[in-house]
Design a protein around this motif. Structure first.
Motif, PDB file in Angstrom:
ATOM      1  N   SER A  18       0.857  -1.178   0.000  1.00 51.37           N
ATOM      2  CA  SER A  18       0.000   0.000   0.000  1.00 51.37           C
ATOM      3  C   SER A  18       0.901   1.239   0.000  1.00 51.37           C
ATOM      4  O   SER A  18       1.844   1.323   0.794  1.00 51.37           O
ATOM      5  CB  SER A  18      -0.896  -0.011   1.244  1.00 51.37           C
ATOM      6  N   GLY A  19       0.629   2.177  -0.908  1.00 48.99           N
ATOM      7  CA  GLY A  19       1.445   3.378  -0.980  1.00 48.99           C
ATOM      8  C   GLY A  19       2.883   3.061  -1.337  1.00 48.99           C
ATOM      9  O   GLY A  19       3.194   2.025  -1.929  1.00 48.99           O
ATOM     10  N   GLU A  20       3.790   3.943  -0.942  1.00 53.12           N
ATOM     11  CA  GLU A  20       5.198   3.781  -1.304  1.00 53.12           C
ATOM     12  C   GLU A  20       5.926   2.780  -0.421  1.00 53.12           C
ATOM     13  O   GLU A  20       6.835   2.094  -0.874  1.00 53.12           O
ATOM     14  CB  GLU A  20       5.912   5.143  -1.236  1.00 53.12           C
ATOM     15  N   ALA A  21       5.547   2.680   0.853  1.00 48.82           N
ATOM     16  CA  ALA A  21       6.322   1.823   1.761  1.00 48.82           C
ATOM     17  C   ALA A  21       5.466   1.105   2.796  1.00 48.82           C
ATOM     18  O   ALA A  21       5.993   0.468   3.700  1.00 48.82           O
ATOM     19  CB  ALA A  21       7.382   2.662   2.474  1.00 48.82           C
ATOM     20  N   ASP A  22       4.155   1.196   2.655  1.00 45.30           N
ATOM     21  CA  ASP A  22       3.254   0.623   3.655  1.00 45.30           C
ATOM     22  C   ASP A  22       2.739  -0.742   3.202  1.00 45.30           C
ATOM     23  O   ASP A  22       2.946  -1.179   2.072  1.00 45.30           O
ATOM     24  CB  ASP A  22       2.061   1.558   3.903  1.00 45.30           C
ATOM     25  N   LYS A  23       2.054  -1.421   4.103  1.00 46.11           N
ATOM     26  CA  LYS A  23       1.389  -2.676   3.782  1.00 46.11           C
ATOM     27  C   LYS A  23       0.067  -2.759   4.536  1.00 46.11           C
ATOM     28  O   LYS A  23      -0.105  -2.154   5.594  1.00 46.11           O
ATOM     29  CB  LYS A  23       2.252  -3.888   4.184  1.00 46.11           C
ATOM     30  N   THR A  24      -0.853  -3.523   3.966  1.00 46.36           N
ATOM     31  CA  THR A  24      -2.052  -3.915   4.684  1.00 46.36           C
ATOM     32  C   THR A  24      -1.910  -5.393   5.006  1.00 46.36           C
ATOM     33  O   THR A  24      -1.636  -6.205   4.118  1.00 46.36           O
ATOM     34  CB  THR A  24      -3.318  -3.691   3.836  1.00 46.36           C
ATOM     35  N   ALA A  25      -2.063  -5.719   6.278  1.00 47.47           N
ATOM     36  CA  ALA A  25      -1.953  -7.110   6.717  1.00 47.47           C
ATOM     37  C   ALA A  25      -3.340  -7.622   7.113  1.00 47.47           C
ATOM     38  O   ALA A  25      -4.062  -6.962   7.857  1.00 47.47           O
ATOM     39  CB  ALA A  25      -0.997  -7.220   7.902  1.00 47.47           C
ATOM     40  N   PHE A  26      -3.694  -8.778   6.581  1.00 45.78           N
ATOM     41  CA  PHE A  26      -4.951  -9.427   6.954  1.00 45.78           C
ATOM     42  C   PHE A  26      -4.623 -10.462   8.018  1.00 45.78           C
ATOM     43  O   PHE A  26      -4.009 -11.496   7.740  1.00 45.78           O
ATOM     44  CB  PHE A  26      -5.601 -10.063   5.732  1.00 45.78           C
ATOM     45  N   LEU A  27      -5.001 -10.157   9.242  1.00 50.80           N
ATOM     46  CA  LEU A  27      -4.674 -10.993  10.393  1.00 50.80           C
ATOM     47  C   LEU A  27      -5.909 -11.750  10.853  1.00 50.80           C
ATOM     48  O   LEU A  27      -6.976 -11.147  11.010  1.00 50.80           O
ATOM     49  CB  LEU A  27      -4.171 -10.137  11.560  1.00 50.80           C
ATOM     50  N   PHE A  28      -5.769 -13.065  11.067  1.00 46.97           N
ATOM     51  CA  PHE A  28      -6.872 -13.759  11.744  1.00 46.97           C
ATOM     52  C   PHE A  28      -6.445 -13.938  13.187  1.00 46.97           C
ATOM     53  O   PHE A  28      -5.544 -14.707  13.503  1.00 46.97           O
ATOM     54  CB  PHE A  28      -7.228 -15.117  11.120  1.00 46.97           C
ATOM     55  N   SER A  29      -7.107 -13.189  14.072  1.00 46.26           N
ATOM     56  CA  SER A  29      -6.687 -13.113  15.464  1.00 46.26           C
ATOM     57  C   SER A  29      -7.581 -13.958  16.368  1.00 46.26           C
ATOM     58  O   SER A  29      -8.743 -14.230  16.073  1.00 46.26           O
ATOM     59  CB  SER A  29      -6.727 -11.654  15.934  1.00 46.26           C
ATOM     60  N   GLU A  30      -6.991 -14.353  17.474  1.00 49.34           N
ATOM     61  CA  GLU A  30      -7.724 -15.156  18.455  1.00 49.34           C
ATOM     62  C   GLU A  30      -8.853 -14.354  19.097  1.00 49.34           C
ATOM     63  O   GLU A  30      -9.931 -14.885  19.359  1.00 49.34           O
ATOM     64  CB  GLU A  30      -6.750 -15.633  19.536  1.00 49.34           C
ATOM     65  N   ASP A  31      -8.629 -13.061  19.326  1.00 49.12           N
ATOM     66  CA  ASP A  31      -9.581 -12.259  20.106  1.00 49.12           C
ATOM     67  C   ASP A  31     -10.569 -11.447  19.276  1.00 49.12           C
ATOM     68  O   ASP A  31     -11.642 -11.093  19.774  1.00 49.12           O
ATOM     69  CB  ASP A  31      -8.796 -11.291  21.007  1.00 49.12           C
ATOM     70  N   PHE A  32     -10.240 -11.164  18.016  1.00 46.06           N
ATOM     71  CA  PHE A  32     -11.097 -10.286  17.215  1.00 46.06           C
ATOM     72  C   PHE A  32     -11.505 -10.886  15.876  1.00 46.06           C
ATOM     73  O   PHE A  32     -12.211 -10.243  15.108  1.00 46.06           O
ATOM     74  CB  PHE A  32     -10.380  -8.950  16.954  1.00 46.06           C
ATOM     75  N   GLY A  33     -11.068 -12.096  15.579  1.00 44.21           N
ATOM     76  CA  GLY A  33     -11.343 -12.649  14.259  1.00 44.21           C
ATOM     77  C   GLY A  33     -10.472 -11.982  13.206  1.00 44.21           C
ATOM     78  O   GLY A  33      -9.320 -11.622  13.455  1.00 44.21           O
ATOM     79  N   LEU A  34     -11.042 -11.771  12.030  1.00 42.85           N
ATOM     80  CA  LEU A  34     -10.280 -11.210  10.918  1.00 42.85           C
ATOM     81  C   LEU A  34     -10.132  -9.700  11.054  1.00 42.85           C
ATOM     82  O   LEU A  34     -11.120  -8.975  11.209  1.00 42.85           O
ATOM     83  CB  LEU A  34     -10.984 -11.531   9.590  1.00 42.85           C
ATOM     84  N   LEU A  35      -8.880  -9.244  10.993  1.00 35.41           N
ATOM     85  CA  LEU A  35      -8.582  -7.808  11.041  1.00 35.41           C
ATOM     86  C   LEU A  35      -7.832  -7.391   9.786  1.00 35.41           C
ATOM     87  O   LEU A  35      -6.904  -8.071   9.360  1.00 35.41           O
ATOM     88  CB  LEU A  35      -7.716  -7.470  12.265  1.00 35.41           C
ATOM     89  N   ARG A  36      -8.237  -6.264   9.228  1.00 37.41           N
ATOM     90  CA  ARG A  36      -7.484  -5.632   8.140  1.00 37.41           C
ATOM     91  C   ARG A  36      -6.684  -4.511   8.804  1.00 37.41           C
ATOM     92  O   ARG A  36      -7.245  -3.487   9.211  1.00 37.41           O
ATOM     93  CB  ARG A  36      -8.450  -5.067   7.105  1.00 37.41           C
ATOM     94  N   ALA A  37      -5.364  -4.718   8.946  1.00 32.73           N
ATOM     95  CA  ALA A  37      -4.545  -3.807   9.746  1.00 32.73           C
ATOM     96  C   ALA A  37      -3.480  -3.129   8.891  1.00 32.73           C
ATOM     97  O   ALA A  37      -2.777  -3.788   8.114  1.00 32.73           O
ATOM     98  CB  ALA A  37      -3.886  -4.567  10.896  1.00 32.73           C
ATOM     99  N   PHE A  38      -3.340  -1.832   9.069  1.00 32.38           N
ATOM    100  CA  PHE A  38      -2.412  -1.011   8.298  1.00 32.38           C
ATOM    101  C   PHE A  38      -1.059  -0.993   8.998  1.00 32.38           C
ATOM    102  O   PHE A  38      -0.963  -0.717  10.199  1.00 32.38           O
ATOM    103  CB  PHE A  38      -2.975   0.408   8.189  1.00 32.38           C
ATOM    104  N   ALA A  39      -0.004  -1.315   8.258  1.00 35.76           N
ATOM    105  CA  ALA A  39       1.361  -1.305   8.802  1.00 35.76           C
ATOM    106  C   ALA A  39       2.149  -0.207   8.084  1.00 35.76           C
ATOM    107  O   ALA A  39       2.492  -0.339   6.913  1.00 35.76           O
ATOM    108  CB  ALA A  39       2.021  -2.666   8.605  1.00 35.76           C
ATOM    109  N   LYS A  40       2.456   0.860   8.779  1.00 41.02           N
ATOM    110  CA  LYS A  40       3.071   2.040   8.170  1.00 41.02           C
ATOM    111  C   LYS A  40       4.577   1.867   7.986  1.00 41.02           C
ATOM    112  O   LYS A  40       5.282   1.415   8.886  1.00 41.02           O
ATOM    113  CB  LYS A  40       2.800   3.272   9.044  1.00 41.02           C
TER     114      LYS A  40
END
Length: 199
Positions: A18-40
């Protein structure tokens, strides 16, 4: 304004740039289920989070919930597994399917547990049994998400660790199971990528 940090065990199902140096990580978590999380700035050389934004890893992820998005800010992983290409391919398919079938922020411990048991089992499984292990795991995912009705007639254990017996019993019925699983996947209208269907 400060935001609460949450640390949860999670699988990185997929990442995308995502963008020039970022990423979007799709995490399947124990406490929240599926998260779409932005990593700057995670793609920059020396970024502390870079090792933890890899497809397929299991980690303790620290995230913050913003107004509109989750932010992935820290990771901790005891070890990184090194699977053979056939095993990586099966893992990618299973994780891709979990991503396609799961709704965001819908906690589902059975899905998390299924992925956990699958990852542990694939480490030691023989290559000749990988297709059967994939089928067992997909059966469990469908059941955990409420899509397993047409498959209930098959005596496949849906709870607990995936055993050698589960894999071998599935291997016996695999020619019958694969078409039924594909029909169930198609009926969800959620799986659009054909590579996530079983062949």
């Amino acid at each position: 304004m400060s935001h609460t940090k949450y640390t949860t065990r999670a699988f990185v199902l997929k990442t995308k740039n995502s963008g020039e140096a970022d990423k979007t990580a799709f995490l399947f978590s124990e406490d929240f289920g599926l998260l779409r999380a932005f990593a700057k700035s995670v793609r920059k050389d020396g970024a502390k989070l870079k090792p933890y934004c890899q497809n397929g890893i299991f980690l303790n992820a620290t995230v913050i919930k913003g107004r509109e998005i989750w932010r992935f800010i820290e990771g901790e992983c005891e070890e990184f597994s090194h699977l053979s290409f056939p095993k990586r391919r099966v893992k990618e398919k299973v994780f891709g399917l979990a991503l396609s079938l799961s709704g965001e922020e819908e906690k589902n411990y059975r899905v998390f547990e299924t992925l956990d048991f699958f990852v542990k089992k694939i480490e030691t499984e023989e290559n000749e049994n990988l297709e059967a292990l994939e089928v067992v795991t997909v059966l469990r995912l469908l059941d955990a998400l409420g899509y397993g009705k047409p498959l209930e007639s098959f005596a496949v254990s849906m709870e607990g660790e995936i055993t050698d017996s589960d894999v071998l019993n599935t291997k016996t019925n695999i020619k019958k199971l694969i078409p039924l699983i594909n029909e169930s996947l198609q009926a969800t209208h959620l799986v659009v990528n054909k590579k996530n269907f079983l062949i």
